[in-house]
Design a protein around this motif. Sequence first.
Motif, short mmCIF file in Angstrom:
data_model
loop_
_atom_site.label_atom_id
_atom_site.label_comp_id
_atom_site.label_asym_id
_atom_site.label_seq_id
_atom_site.Cartn_x
_atom_site.Cartn_y
_atom_site.Cartn_z
N ILE A 298 0.78 -1.33 -0.12
CA ILE A 298 -0.16 -0.03 0.16
C ILE A 298 0.78 1.18 -0.15
O ILE A 298 0.57 2.95 -0.77
CB ILE A 298 -1.12 -0.51 1.53
N TRP A 301 2.16 1.76 -2.88
CA TRP A 301 0.93 2.39 -4.39
C TRP A 301 0.37 3.10 -3.95
O TRP A 301 -0.09 3.99 -5.01
CB TRP A 301 -0.16 1.29 -3.93
N LEU A 302 0.05 4.04 -2.51
CA LEU A 302 0.29 5.26 -2.40
C LEU A 302 1.27 6.01 -3.03
O LEU A 302 0.45 7.49 -3.80
CB LEU A 302 0.42 6.31 -1.06
N ALA A 305 0.53 6.87 -6.37
CA ALA A 305 -0.73 7.13 -6.84
C ALA A 305 -0.82 8.87 -6.95
O ALA A 305 -0.98 9.98 -7.32
CB ALA A 305 -2.08 6.74 -5.93
N THR A 306 0.05 9.35 -5.80
CA THR A 306 0.52 10.67 -5.00
C THR A 306 1.31 11.41 -6.14
O THR A 306 1.41 12.10 -7.05
CB THR A 306 1.07 11.05 -4.08
N GLU A 324 -0.35 16.67 -3.15
CA GLU A 324 -1.25 16.35 -2.18
C GLU A 324 -1.52 15.33 -2.83
O GLU A 324 -3.30 15.25 -2.55
CB GLU A 324 -2.00 17.64 -1.46
N PRO A 325 -2.08 14.50 -1.45
CA PRO A 325 -3.45 13.29 -1.36
C PRO A 325 -4.62 13.92 -0.81
O PRO A 325 -4.49 15.24 -0.31
CB PRO A 325 -2.21 12.21 -0.72
N SER A 326 -5.62 12.66 -1.14
CA SER A 326 -6.68 13.66 -0.29
C SER A 326 -7.07 12.78 1.39
O SER A 326 -5.84 12.53 1.46
CB SER A 326 -7.65 12.13 -0.70
N ARG A 327 -7.30 13.49 1.62
CA ARG A 327 -7.12 13.53 3.48
C ARG A 327 -6.81 12.36 3.48
O ARG A 327 -6.70 11.38 4.43
CB ARG A 327 -8.82 14.01 4.06
N ALA A 328 -8.15 11.14 3.01
CA ALA A 328 -8.39 9.63 3.03
C ALA A 328 -6.08 9.34 2.51
O ALA A 328 -6.00 8.28 3.72
CB ALA A 328 -9.29 9.51 2.42
N GLY A 329 -5.91 9.82 1.95
CA GLY A 329 -4.78 9.22 1.61
C GLY A 329 -3.94 9.46 2.88
O GLY A 329 -2.56 8.88 2.74
N ALA A 332 -3.87 7.40 5.47
CA ALA A 332 -3.50 6.08 5.26
C ALA A 332 -1.84 6.40 5.19
O ALA A 332 -1.30 5.87 6.16
CB ALA A 332 -3.56 5.65 4.30
N ALA A 335 -1.19 6.55 9.18
CA ALA A 335 -1.00 5.39 9.44
C ALA A 335 -0.44 4.75 9.55
O ALA A 335 0.59 3.93 10.19
CB ALA A 335 -2.60 4.67 9.12
N ARG A 336 0.47 4.59 8.35
CA ARG A 336 2.24 3.78 7.80
C ARG A 336 2.82 4.21 8.82
O ARG A 336 3.88 3.56 8.73
CB ARG A 336 1.77 4.05 6.22
#
Lengths: 404, 359
Positions: A298, A301-302, A305-306, A324-329, A332, A335-336
């Motif tokens: 992940i 992958w993140l 994506a970014t 910049e990623p979304s807030r959800a991204g 995530a 958290a990592r």
Amino acid sequence: MTSSPVSWLDPSAPWNEPVSEASAAEAGLAPSAVPIVSVMKAPAGIPELVALRSGRYVPLFGLGPTRDEGVRALANLAVALGEGADVRSVDHVLTLHQHPALKMAPLAHLADFVNKDIGEPVRAALAKIPLAYVGLLGASDSTRESVARVFAHCRPVHHEAQLALGMGGGDYSAWREHYALLCTQNDRASRVARAWFDWVLARRFSGLDALRDLLEEGELDGASLWLAETAFFVNGEDSSKERLVSLVDREMTGARKWLPRLFTFSARDLAESARMPMHLRWMHLRCSASRDHAAVSIRHWLAAATAQFDDDDGLDHKRALGPEPSRAGRAAMEARNAAGEFLLDWFVQDRAAREEVDAFARRIVRLYHRLRGALAFCEIETALKSANPPRSQAEKILWSQGEI
Amino acid sequence: MRHSFGPVIGSPFEYGVMALEEARLTWSKGASPGILSRAARSFDEAARDGDDPDALVGAAVARALAGDLVNGARRLRETIEAYPEHASAYVALGVVLLRESDPLAHAQEAAWALCAAREMAPQVAFVERHLATALCASGQFMAALQSVRAALALDPDDVDARMWSALLRLYFGGDVSAATALIELAEESEELLRPPPVWLGAAAGLYAQGEFHEARIALRRSIAPMKIGNDYEQPFVDAARRWLREVRGFGAGVAMAPERWLHDVGGLQSDYARTRAALTALREACVREPEQASAQGLSPIDIEASLGEIEARTRRGMLDWAARLILRGFAEAYLPLCAYLEPPSYEAYAAMGLVLLQG
């Protein structure tokens, strides 16, 4: 080579302090019967043991950074790892690496002395002695590191000291911190050690690939070559076991004459490490399997994506979308990140497997330092050998076998 | 509570409800100026007249709809403190918090409020559906799935509940068939004259099916009402685009479909793929040399179990993280769009205790 004056010898060196009546009486000796140990005996008698316990011994380079002190250090190694050594000789000789009253002062003095003229070969050889000393005797992480820290800025042995500091961590399960230190170095031996950590302890296959690349890049020193081979052994490669044994044999041959028991210790470690290759491979793979592969994927992958800046969404809204990623991204990723490199790459849930791999790594690291020490020993011996016939007790131990 | 939007009786509460209804009917990216402040004043007056928690809820909701979400939510929290047994205040708080411009930041509290409302007033489809949305936005996907199923059991035609159910099935459960459901739902919603953000769900479905061009068209439809160059509306557009970009980063297809799996875990050179390959090779070595393997404490069954475990754990982890990113990202883009383009429904006012629905 002229040695600089040594402050702790004036007016009287700390090892000249008499032993207390009580300490001597406990061992059934008179205080005057306790000698000052300069070169250890093997096996050690009660007077020598009382002397060690009471600080009546000359530590490594206690008389200053001189050739004679270097020869004395080598002689002590030859006593600890010589034919006549008993099981405790290594511990006894290791005690001599520092004096309780002086701590690391003699070694710090040596480091300063060497730094003043790094071009002189004998000085460079003297600087190698303390690290080789603790490496050959299989000192613990903390002992080896305390010596290495003194020489971290001593130019002739800077890389060696950094390796002594970084290549460890088994005693307190501090592999990751040691790995971080290795990451700051870029010499070839450190790169091999780092890749070894990557593969054996962090279970990253990229470490194995890096080791192969390093081998292809060019010649490595004997100890690094052997270390790389242990990584291939963990990977279950054919004939790796035989290569491990032959490499140890080849690299230690030079020191065999003075340090025969080094072979006994090394053979024991090697046999323990290599006796069950399939089992070791299984334990290592169990550690690798217990890793949080999903989180690692992940993370990649993140990042992918970014990293897509060319925003080809075919919209009329032409304003470029920022990276910049979304807030959800972001959540995530955070958290990592909170889980951190430790939990993702270094922490192994499968405790039984982790302990076996750690035990293997500890033995390999110890043997690696012995190997480096053996290689250094031969170089130092050549640099310190004199054309004159042996005069002192230490010289006789080294160069007149059987006379002592 | 008042019966429907009947003739004006003349109490301040009725005036407030009528103003809310007027705002709802004339809603165009927000209420017309002045209507909601009239509603708020009327509810305030009703609240002054007597001990009426519904009036307090109405006053708070009117303010929140007018854009003062912070004060609206604060008033609702105060109402809950004063009337802890009054379910409609909890519902209103949940609804208001999910209309925030950053719904993910308030999703936990919204889920808490809607959970409490469900405890007090069970079997309300609206509450279950909103609870599912809040749970999904806060990353509690299993609970969201249960809630959305409860909502569908109460109202099988609920388009929103069906959309969240399909999204959860697709990205949390790995159910490929849910992609088609998402696309069909968008078309169905359009027939019901629902606002276009629901096409964002269709974009998710289309992208999962690998229909990238159609997915972009669906994205475009979802943000069609947004004016180009309008700075106020740009964040809504950017959120939707950003979400699709992150879905694209994950690649097409359903998260755990076999053809995507290898890509998702990082390809053949990933540690996962190489660990698996090494374990498989070791298992084969055990089969070839059973005596040596047995002497070293290895058995092919143990290795097989380890292979199964690494795959199951990684798949579960991937699903969980994919859901966390894609579903929460969807909520982040979709909920503000809906809140901007669509006023609360009659059903919402009914659940907030402001009106009673016929039937």
